[in-house]
Each structure stands twice: as C-alpha cells, then as structure tokens.
Design a protein around this motif. Structure first.
Motif, PDB file in Angstrom:
ATOM      1  N   GLN A 230     -13.089 -12.733   0.552  1.00 38.61           N
ATOM      2  CA  GLN A 230     -12.799 -12.873   1.967  1.00 38.61           C
ATOM      3  C   GLN A 230     -12.701 -11.475   2.573  1.00 38.61           C
ATOM      4  OE1 GLN A 230      -9.264 -15.230   2.474  1.00 38.61           O
ATOM      5  NE2 GLN A 230     -10.099 -17.000   1.397  1.00 38.61           N
ATOM      6  N   GLU A 231     -12.882 -11.390   3.866  1.00 39.15           N
ATOM      7  CA  GLU A 231     -12.889 -10.082   4.518  1.00 39.15           C
ATOM      8  C   GLU A 231     -11.484  -9.497   4.509  1.00 39.15           C
ATOM      9  OE1 GLU A 231     -14.247  -8.074   8.766  1.00 39.15           O
ATOM     10  OE2 GLU A 231     -14.830 -10.125   8.256  1.00 39.15           O
ATOM     11  N   THR A 232     -11.244  -8.524   3.654  1.00 37.02           N
ATOM     12  CA  THR A 232      -9.924  -7.911   3.528  1.00 37.02           C
ATOM     13  C   THR A 232     -10.077  -6.516   2.966  1.00 37.02           C
ATOM     14  OG1 THR A 232      -7.725  -8.140   2.529  1.00 37.02           O
ATOM     15  CG2 THR A 232      -9.583  -8.848   1.204  1.00 37.02           C
ATOM     16  N   SER A 233      -9.110  -5.654   3.269  1.00 37.06           N
ATOM     17  CA  SER A 233      -9.131  -4.283   2.755  1.00 37.06           C
ATOM     18  C   SER A 233      -8.152  -4.086   1.610  1.00 37.06           C
ATOM     19  CB  SER A 233      -8.796  -3.296   3.879  1.00 37.06           C
ATOM     20  OG  SER A 233      -7.453  -3.478   4.312  1.00 37.06           O
ATOM     21  N   GLY A 234      -7.195  -5.013   1.447  1.00 37.27           N
ATOM     22  CA  GLY A 234      -6.180  -4.869   0.419  1.00 37.27           C
ATOM     23  C   GLY A 234      -5.072  -5.876   0.645  1.00 37.27           C
ATOM     24  N   PHE A 235      -3.865  -5.556   0.190  1.00 37.30           N
ATOM     25  CA  PHE A 235      -2.759  -6.493   0.357  1.00 37.30           C
ATOM     26  C   PHE A 235      -1.459  -5.745   0.624  1.00 37.30           C
ATOM     27  CE2 PHE A 235      -2.824  -5.636  -4.246  1.00 37.30           C
ATOM     28  CZ  PHE A 235      -1.483  -5.401  -4.533  1.00 37.30           C
ATOM     29  N   TYR A 236      -0.496  -6.482   1.173  1.00 34.07           N
ATOM     30  CA  TYR A 236       0.870  -5.976   1.337  1.00 34.07           C
ATOM     31  C   TYR A 236       1.799  -6.951   0.628  1.00 34.07           C
ATOM     32  CZ  TYR A 236       5.275  -4.368   3.269  1.00 34.07           C
ATOM     33  OH  TYR A 236       6.555  -3.892   3.402  1.00 34.07           O
ATOM     34  N   PHE A 237       2.580  -6.440  -0.331  1.00 31.49           N
ATOM     35  CA  PHE A 237       3.498  -7.261  -1.118  1.00 31.49           C
ATOM     36  C   PHE A 237       4.882  -7.120  -0.496  1.00 31.49           C
ATOM     37  CE2 PHE A 237       3.093  -9.214  -5.468  1.00 31.49           C
ATOM     38  CZ  PHE A 237       4.258  -9.964  -5.382  1.00 31.49           C
ATOM     39  N   ALA A 238       5.387  -8.194   0.115  1.00 34.36           N
ATOM     40  CA  ALA A 238       6.641  -8.154   0.860  1.00 34.36           C
ATOM     41  C   ALA A 238       7.774  -8.774   0.052  1.00 34.36           C
ATOM     42  CB  ALA A 238       6.480  -8.910   2.185  1.00 34.36           C
ATOM     43  N   LEU A 239       8.906  -8.049  -0.029  1.00 36.95           N
ATOM     44  CA  LEU A 239      10.044  -8.485  -0.838  1.00 36.95           C
ATOM     45  C   LEU A 239      11.332  -8.423  -0.029  1.00 36.95           C
ATOM     46  CD1 LEU A 239       8.226  -6.392  -3.094  1.00 36.95           C
ATOM     47  CD2 LEU A 239       9.299  -8.233  -4.385  1.00 36.95           C
ATOM     48  N   PRO A 240      12.420  -9.024  -0.544  1.00 39.59           N
ATOM     49  CA  PRO A 240      13.643  -9.121   0.266  1.00 39.59           C
ATOM     50  C   PRO A 240      14.416  -7.820   0.434  1.00 39.59           C
ATOM     51  CG  PRO A 240      13.579 -10.831  -1.445  1.00 39.59           C
ATOM     52  CD  PRO A 240      12.499  -9.853  -1.754  1.00 39.59           C
ATOM     53  N   THR A 241      14.419  -6.941  -0.577  1.00 39.93           N
ATOM     54  CA  THR A 241      15.305  -5.791  -0.555  1.00 39.93           C
ATOM     55  C   THR A 241      14.587  -4.523  -1.000  1.00 39.93           C
ATOM     56  OG1 THR A 241      16.024  -6.089  -2.851  1.00 39.93           O
ATOM     57  CG2 THR A 241      17.262  -7.278  -1.137  1.00 39.93           C
ATOM     58  N   MET A 242      15.256  -3.378  -0.781  1.00 38.05           N
ATOM     59  CA  MET A 242      14.710  -2.109  -1.255  1.00 38.05           C
ATOM     60  C   MET A 242      14.643  -2.084  -2.772  1.00 38.05           C
ATOM     61  SD  MET A 242      16.211   0.837   1.298  1.00 38.05           S
ATOM     62  CE  MET A 242      17.936   0.449   1.012  1.00 38.05           C
ATOM     63  N   ALA A 243      15.680  -2.619  -3.432  1.00 42.61           N
ATOM     64  CA  ALA A 243      15.705  -2.605  -4.901  1.00 42.61           C
ATOM     65  C   ALA A 243      14.546  -3.415  -5.469  1.00 42.61           C
ATOM     66  CB  ALA A 243      17.040  -3.153  -5.407  1.00 42.61           C
ATOM     67  N   THR A 244      14.296  -4.601  -4.915  1.00 40.86           N
ATOM     68  CA  THR A 244      13.189  -5.411  -5.419  1.00 40.86           C
ATOM     69  C   THR A 244      11.849  -4.770  -5.077  1.00 40.86           C
ATOM     70  OG1 THR A 244      13.278  -6.778  -3.407  1.00 40.86           O
ATOM     71  CG2 THR A 244      14.499  -7.557  -5.310  1.00 40.86           C
ATOM     72  N   SER A 245      11.782  -4.069  -3.951  1.00 41.88           N
ATOM     73  CA  SER A 245      10.546  -3.372  -3.592  1.00 41.88           C
ATOM     74  C   SER A 245      10.260  -2.243  -4.571  1.00 41.88           C
ATOM     75  CB  SER A 245      10.650  -2.810  -2.170  1.00 41.88           C
ATOM     76  OG  SER A 245      10.878  -3.829  -1.228  1.00 41.88           O
ATOM     77  N   ASN A 246      11.309  -1.499  -4.926  1.00 39.36           N
ATOM     78  CA  ASN A 246      11.130  -0.427  -5.905  1.00 39.36           C
ATOM     79  C   ASN A 246      10.644  -0.982  -7.236  1.00 39.36           C
ATOM     80  OD1 ASN A 246      12.009   1.463  -4.058  1.00 39.36           O
ATOM     81  ND2 ASN A 246      14.100   1.517  -4.821  1.00 39.36           N
ATOM     82  N   GLY A 247      11.251  -2.113  -7.654  1.00 43.46           N
ATOM     83  CA  GLY A 247      10.846  -2.720  -8.913  1.00 43.46           C
ATOM     84  C   GLY A 247       9.405  -3.207  -8.878  1.00 43.46           C
ATOM     85  N   MET A 248       8.989  -3.796  -7.750  1.00 42.34           N
ATOM     86  CA  MET A 248       7.618  -4.281  -7.636  1.00 42.34           C
ATOM     87  C   MET A 248       6.632  -3.113  -7.572  1.00 42.34           C
ATOM     88  SD  MET A 248       5.827  -6.994  -7.710  1.00 42.34           S
ATOM     89  CE  MET A 248       7.098  -8.235  -7.417  1.00 42.34           C
ATOM     90  N   TYR A 249       7.030  -2.034  -6.931  1.00 42.66           N
ATOM     91  CA  TYR A 249       6.159  -0.862  -6.878  1.00 42.66           C
ATOM     92  C   TYR A 249       5.788  -0.401  -8.283  1.00 42.66           C
ATOM     93  CZ  TYR A 249       4.885   4.022  -6.810  1.00 42.66           C
ATOM     94  OH  TYR A 249       4.250   5.201  -7.053  1.00 42.66           O
ATOM     95  N   GLU A 250       6.773  -0.384  -9.182  1.00 47.78           N
ATOM     96  CA  GLU A 250       6.505   0.061 -10.547  1.00 47.78           C
ATOM     97  C   GLU A 250       5.445  -0.820 -11.205  1.00 47.78           C
ATOM     98  OE1 GLU A 250       7.762   2.762 -11.633  1.00 47.78           O
ATOM     99  OE2 GLU A 250       9.239   3.086 -10.049  1.00 47.78           O
ATOM    100  N   ARG A 251       5.451  -2.118 -10.858  1.00 50.52           N
ATOM    101  CA  ARG A 251       4.482  -3.040 -11.462  1.00 50.52           C
ATOM    102  C   ARG A 251       3.102  -2.905 -10.807  1.00 50.52           C
ATOM    103  NH1 ARG A 251       7.882  -8.655 -11.600  1.00 50.52           N
ATOM    104  NH2 ARG A 251       6.147  -9.329 -12.909  1.00 50.52           N
ATOM    105  N   ILE A 252       3.070  -2.743  -9.499  1.00 51.73           N
ATOM    106  CA  ILE A 252       1.801  -2.646  -8.787  1.00 51.73           C
ATOM    107  C   ILE A 252       1.092  -1.325  -9.087  1.00 51.73           C
ATOM    108  CG2 ILE A 252       0.712  -2.639  -6.506  1.00 51.73           C
ATOM    109  CD1 ILE A 252       1.860  -5.327  -7.287  1.00 51.73           C
TER     110      ILE A 252
END
Length: 832
Positions: A230-252
């Motif tokens: 589909q026509e897309t350039s990438g994705f944005y992974f949205a999470l509830p908190t800064m801590a969960t965002s930091n954890g997801m960043y490590e995985r992505i």
C-alpha cells in the motif's frame, strides 16, 4: 481577502463558473486557500470589515492586475488546475476529498515554506560587491524560474533528508525481520496467520487481540511488512508512556532497516517529551536536522499565552524541527507516545505538519484499552483522519472491551464517509484478528500457542494495613524469588517501599514510578530491565523485589516469579498478570527452552477490599484513599472483586473475554446501592470528558478552516490527557549565588533535572524569587514549559542517599522533598 474579493472572481470568469456553481466551487476550494495562507502554524480567517477597509487601500489597480497576472501564470504552470476548474460540478461532488486533503496540503506548504525560506537552499544572487539588494537569477519569466527552482528544490530535499526511502518486498517476514528469534523458535499461531492470511488492496483497520506476551509486537511488524505494498513511507508505533516507548525503541532499532532497500538512508526517531535524553537513539538518525542558521540575537515576540511568535520562517523551522518528537513524523519510522500522534488532531501549533507526516504512514497503536474516555475521543478523531487519507491502522490489545472496539471501528469508518452509529459488526471471540475495511468485516480466530493457556490462582490480602503483602514479599525474597508489588499510586508505592526496606534491606528492594528526575528515571528503568527483563537470570534477580506503579503495566518485557497487585479494573489486572511468569524459566529463574516452567504453580496476590460483607459508600476509598482518584468508578472495582471470587482463578485465554465483558458489558451484576451514587458521578465525569474531547479536536469534516476564535495551543500545553494535572518542575541548586541544574553531569542538564508532579504553589523569600526570575530569562524556553524549584541539601536517608528540600513552601508550610531512591514527594508534618 484579495482572493475572496477579486482574484477568485477573475479565475471563475476565466472558466465561466457562475451562480450556484461559483458558490459551490468557492466552498470546495476554501480549505485549500486557507491552507495556502495559513503557513505560520494555524488557519487564517478573512479579516474583519475594518481590516478589509484598511487592506483595500493597500491594493491599487496596478497591484490587483499584477496579482491577477501572477495567478494566471501559475495556472499555466500547472495545467491540471485547468482540468479541475473545467468541471465545476465534479469539483463540488468531491468536496469531502478536498477537505481531507487540505490538512495534508497545509503541512506540505509549511514544510515547503520553511525549506524555501532558507537562503542556503534558495540563495539570492547579488551583483557587484554585494552591497546592493540581492536579486533573483535573470530569467525570462515565471516558467523559466520554475525550472531553475526545481533543481534547487531537489537539492534541498536531499540535503534535509526528506527523500522517501525505498521500501522493499519482505518475502519471509519471520526470518528476515527476526533472524535471532527464528533460529530458536517457530512463529506463533498468531504470527503464522499474519504471514498466511489474504490481504485486500484497500486500507483497513486491523485489530489484533491476543495474550500478553503472545508476540503481538512481532505480529504487527510482520503485518506492516505485508502492507508495504500500500502507498506508505513507513510507520509510527504509538505507546502509552515514555517508558514503554523507550522499551519499544530498543526492539524496533534492530528491525527497521530491514523494510528498506539496502544502502537506503532510513530515519528512526524516538518521539516523546523526553526523547532527546535517550542517548542511544541518536545513532539511528539519518535525517539532517535541517541545519538552518539564524540570528540567535534576534528578538522574539511572545503572545499572551507565552507561545513564540517567530520573527521568520527560518527561525520557526529550526526550533520546531530540532525537537525530535516532531521530526518523527517526517522520518520513515517513528516510535513514541500516543500523545505525539494525538497532537495532530488537536489545535496544536503546526499540527498539520504532523498530519502531513502521518498521512504517509501506517500507525500501529499498542495498549489501546489503557486510555480514558477523553483520550479515546482524540483517538477516534485520529482514526477518522487516517481513514480519510486511506491509510491502514494496526491496533494491539490483550483486553479490549467490545464496546470500545465497536467505537474504534465506527470512528475509522466515519473517516470514509460512513454515518456514525451505522451498524458495526464485531466478534467476541478471543484471541482474534479483526479486519475492517470500508464496506466489509472479517474475523480470524487465533489458536493459543502451545503452553500459553494457563490458570492463574488467586490469593487475597483484604486487610487495609500493608502487613500481609509485606510479609509475603519478604518471605518470597528470603526464598530466593523475585517479585513485584504494583501499586495504584506513587504515594502508596513510596510507603510500601519504605516498609519493605525495613524488613529486607534496600539492597534487595527497588522503587520505580514516574516521579523521578529524567536522569534518575532512566537509570532506574535500565536497572529494572536488567534485574527483571527477559534476559535476566538467577544471578541478578534472586531475592529482588520491585515496588512499582502502572509504569510496568504495559509493553515492558518484564518477568516476575511472584506478584502482588492493588485491586484495579479487571482488564488492567489481566494486563498486570501478563508480567507474572511471562517467560519459561527453570526453578532458579534462569531462562530455558521448552514449554514447562520450573517455578511451580502461578498465583496472583490481590490487595484490596473484599466484595462481600457490609459494603459502605467508602468501600474502596477507605482502603485506597489516593487510589480512589485514579479509578473513580467503584462499581467497576466491586464487580472486578466479585468476579474474581466467582471465577476462582484467571484462566487465560479461555475466560479473558468473558471476564472483561462481565465487568464492562451488560452483565446483569447488581451493584450495591451505596456505590451507585459515586458510580453515577464517575460516569457523568466520563461523559463530560468525551464532550471536552469533541470541543478540543480538529473538526475534520470542515477541512482546514479555523473554528471561531480558537487559537492553537503550543505543543507543551496541548491537552492530550485531560486527567493529567501534573506539571513539569525543574529542580535546581544555588551555587555561587546562581541557580544551576540539579543534575550536574552530562548533556541537557536542565532537561535531565525535570520531574512531573501535581501542581502546587510554592512561596519564596524575595531574593529567591528574584533569582528564579533572572534564571528563567536565561533558559531556552524562558521558563514557559517548566517551573523552577530551588532545592537545598537537608540530610541523608537511612540508606545514605542525599535528600533535598525545596526552598519554597506551600501555604500549609510543607516543602517538596527529593532523593534519587524514593523520588519527589511532599514533606510530612508531625502532628503536635
């Protein structure tokens, strides 16, 4: 005004658009015209009659003729505009598409304006010694200059990292995206379905519901790989908190480049209010930060609300784009809090630049069940916007109530033009993949992974004092177990921590909550992941006890041998239980392979009031005085407590959906009369929150047109969370008659000294107040986004940690206290 009064009529005359057709075409084009003129952060309105009279004197016949010629020259440059205007009836029929695109057009114009305003991108040409006014290159006309400008624009786009990265076909998502996992494991049933299921070409809402720890994150990343066509350039992974965002960043971070052709420059940006303090994410950024230079000594004007009124587009761009939480939406891949995405559908300044970025991405939203009614209203508007841009959305949850799920689907379809409230089909199966396109629904049941089915026994601590859970945790530590107590408030967590330290010592006890300075919070988060994360072993986890709040509830890959949880709503309790025996380990807590855990039977301990006996109106609030402000509806909590007794255990996934719906759905459970009044108040507050959300969001159906006299919020003040009354404090110390940041080492010292806490008014002696005022003037934001709190050393804790006390005090004579182990808290005064 010139367009409305003169130029539009001239253009309409050229294409012979008259009468009703002229009115319809004018209305269809209005959001586009507003977008063209509203490039300073918000939409513009037509001037008042007084201003119109003033402006009319600015345009004589020669000026109007020049403007008309310029418009027609532009039309000649873009022949598709002539095609558009030649069919006025069709133009009106597609007004909804015009409205949807106007937001993206606004963002594109803002970005283009900033790019074109940089002299390094579009340099003027001067003659002689350069003392004369700079001039444009000598060209025969507009079309010739346009050809020249296109070359400069191409170079500018390359320089600023705005060239789309080339996505590639990921033929085998499991093995290509997760090579380490694939060497040890086969894909789960959920992940295999994602790889095998047939996908339609049209955009859709994909809702993945499965157990905590079932591999939903990997499934979502695999699904994005398949949706890349589909026509897309990438994705944005949205999470509830800064801590969960930091954890997801490590995985992505280990995955994102796999989606793109080898050798392509790809940007990964971490987006939340404190992302600039995450040291490692800097290494992944390929996008230039625009590098615009401007005169730093130029004086800014400030509006009454404190928002900077930029003196130039270059300066506005440089300050806006230098914030990575904003830049995430221009990068190919972004990871961050849901708040950063929600700013796009609130009237935040330059929100359409975020819209422009999101309109090119697939959004993956995790833990959607965790948001209150206000945030749900904002999320619905975000879904409507993404659907209007024909973008797919992926939603992940382990405990999504059916009513909430139905509302998400309705909101997404409304973005395609469906009427709100039209029949929506949802399924109550679990685990489940639900796919909702514009006019179709499909449901794919997911078999639970081998060994994923489990029965969690329940233990209850129903005495209001904390002696029982403390004794249990102390005994667990002595047996070499690791455990967590998830408290509903920071205050309760701090109290429990102090009591547990007196039993087992501070070397085995860790406290983790949101009320630390950013520097201390990062250090504690790193320590918690090391002690209790997936790769932890008996050497570092044995006997360790974590006292925490909801910061460990979502998206963090933690694993505990034992767990105590304060009584909370059933969906959150199930979510918390997902951190209990999350991974397969041997009896000592070391990671192991296979499907059998060596730690014995699993039991969740629940601390809270019993649902039987004499129930008073303060049934929950007398047990949890502070917690009753977090979970305000006692009927939900009482039904949760009763249901746990009825079920006798938590059987996952067999009874997961049933338990959530028994509490949130039409279960027929009779709530005690004494709880109904407070429950009704809570429900009215929820309705009020929903109404406030509707008043705060951008009304998408109207297009990019300012509603009334509403002014855009600055980003730091935009209300993405209604219930969050906390503000940011900057802790500081007095050194040589000057205020310095509390955190002395490293970069971003002032920002690393920030901590969130409820709003309190502190009074100071005049010399300190004067010092605060002078210091604010030296800070980059002039003190607008945080409150300075001077501190002084006031002793040491029992563990030998330095404790600090605020120099200011409340009207009641209380000071704020801070230390790196317990965090920020209000001083307690002894009763006389």
């Amino acid at each position: 005004m010139l367009w409305n009064k003169v130029l539009a009529n001239n253009v309409f005359s050229k294409y012979q658009i008259k009468g009703v057709d002229a009115i319809r075409v004018s209305r269809a084009l209005e959001p586009w015209v507003v977008a063209a003129f509203g490039h300073h952060g918000g939409p513009v309105q037509e001037p008042s009659i007084t201003t119109q009279h003033t402006c009319s004197m600015m345009f004589d016949e020669a000026a109007i003729a020049a403007a008309t010629d310029f418009i027609f020259d532009l039309i000649d440059l873009f022949p598709r505009f002539s095609d558009l205007m030649s069919n006025a009836a069709e133009l009106h029929q597609h007004k909804s598409l015009f409205n949807a695109f106007s937001f993206v057009l606004s963002g594109l114009i803002i970005l283009s304006d900033w790019t074109a305003s940089a002299a390094m991108n579009f340099p003027y040409q001067s003659e002689g010694d350069g003392s004369e006014y700079a001039k444009y290159p000598r060209v025969a006309g507009l079309s010739e200059y346009f050809e020249h400008a296109l070359k400069l624009a191409h170079e500018a786009v390359l320089k600023q990292g705005l060239v789309p990265a080339q996505l590639k076909v990921v033929a085998d998502p499991w093995n290509e995206l997760f090579p380490e996992l694939s060497r040890q494991y086969s894909p789960s049933h959920l992940q295999q379905i994602i790889m095998d299921m047939e996908l339609q070409e049209e955009p859709g809402l994909y809702i993945i519901e499965d157990l905590t720890g079932s591999g939903k994150t990997e499934a979502a990343l695999m699904l994005f790989a398949r949706l890349c066509r589909q026509e897309t350039s990438g994705f944005y992974f949205a999470l509830p908190t800064m801590a969960t965002s930091n954890g997801m960043y490590e995985r992505i971070r280990d995955v994102y480049k796999t989606y793109y052709e080898k050798g392509t420059k790809v940007s990964l940006v971490l987006a939340h209010g404190a992302s600039r303090f995450h040291q490692e994410y800097q290494d992944s950024i390929q996008m230039d930060s625009f590098g615009f230079d401007y005169d730093a000594s130029a004086e800014n004007r400030t509006t009454p609300d404190g928002e900077i009124e930029y003196s130039s587009s270059i300066k506005g761009c440089s300050q806006w784009i230098s914030d990575s939480s904003r830049k995430a939406f221009l990068a190919q891949v972004g990871v961050g809090t849901i708040d950063q995405a929600l700013l796009s559908v609130l009237y935040s300044r330059h929100n359409t630049l975020r819209m422009y970025g999101l309109a090119q991405k697939i959004v993956i939203a995790d833990e959607v069940h965790a948001y209150d009614l206000y945030m749900q209203g904002l999320i619905h508007n975000l879904l409507k916007f993404l659907a209007s841009q024909h973008k797919s959305v992926i939603i992940l949850s382990a405990t999504l109530p059916l009513k909430m799920k139905e509302e998400l689907v309705e909101a997404y379809r409304e973005g395609f033009g469906h009427d709100r409230g039209a029949e929506t089909l949802v399924s109550d199966e679990f685990p489940l993949i639900s796919i909702h396109h514009q006019n179709s629904d499909s449901f794919i049941p997911v078999a639970s992974a081998s060994g994923a089915q489990r029965t969690i026994a329940l233990r209850y601590f129903t005495t209001a004092d904390v002696d029982e859970p403390l004794a249990f945790l102390a005994e667990a530590s002595q047996r070499g177990r690791c455990a967590v107590w998830i408290c509903n408030t920071v205050k309760d967590a701090q109290r429990a921590y102090r009591a547990l330290v007196s039993l087992i010592g501070n070397e085995n006890t860790v406290l983790f909550h949101s009320r630390f300075t950013m520097a201390d919070r990062q250090a504690i988060e790193h320590k918690v992941m090391g002690l209790f994360g997936k790769r932890s072993n008996s050497e570092n986890r044995t006997g360790k006890i974590l006292i925490a709040t909801q910061v460990v509830e979502q998206s963090l890959d933690l694993d505990f041998d034992e767990m105590v949880s304060d009584l909370c709503p059933i969906d959150l309790l199930i979510q918390r239980s997902g951190r209990l025996r999350r991974h397969i380990r041997d009896r000592d807590g070391n990671p192991t392979t296979g499907t059998s855990d060596g730690r014995g039977d699993v039991t969740l301990s629940v601390f809270g009031p019993a649902p039987h006996g004499e129930i008073s109106s303060t049934w929950y609030s007398s047990f949890f005085p502070a917690g009753s402000y977090v979970y305000e509806d006692p009927s939900i909590l009482w039904k949760t407590a009763l249901l746990l007794r009825e079920e006798g255990s938590i059987r996952i996934p067999e009874r997961s959906r049933h338990m959530v719906e028994r509490v949130y759905g039409q279960s027929g459970i009779a709530v005690p009369e004494v709880l109904k009044k407070q429950s009704a108040i809570s429900q009215r507050d929820g309705q009020r929150a929903s109404a406030i959300a509707q008043s705060n969001i951008v009304p998408l159906a109207r297009g990019f047109i300012q509603p009334g006299d509403l002014k855009p919020w600055p980003d730091h003040a935009a209300p993405t969370r209604l219930s969050d009354e906390a503000i940011v404090y900057r802790l500081c110390l007095i050194v040589e008659e000057a205020l310095v940041a509390f955190v002395q080492g490293g970069r971003n010292r002032w920002a690393m000294s920030e901590v969130r806490y409820r709003k309190v008014l502190l009074t100071y002696d005049p010399p300190i107040s004067s010092l605060i005022e002078r210091t604010n003037k030296t800070l980059a934001d002039k003190g607008r986004s945080a409150v300075l709190v001077p501190m002084e050393e006031c002793g040491r804790t029992v563990a030998g940690v330095v404790c600090y006390r605020s120099l200011g005090m409340t009207a009641q004579g209380h000071h704020l206290l801070y230390d790196s182990v317990e965090g920020l808290q209000m001083e307690k005064k002894e009763e006389l």
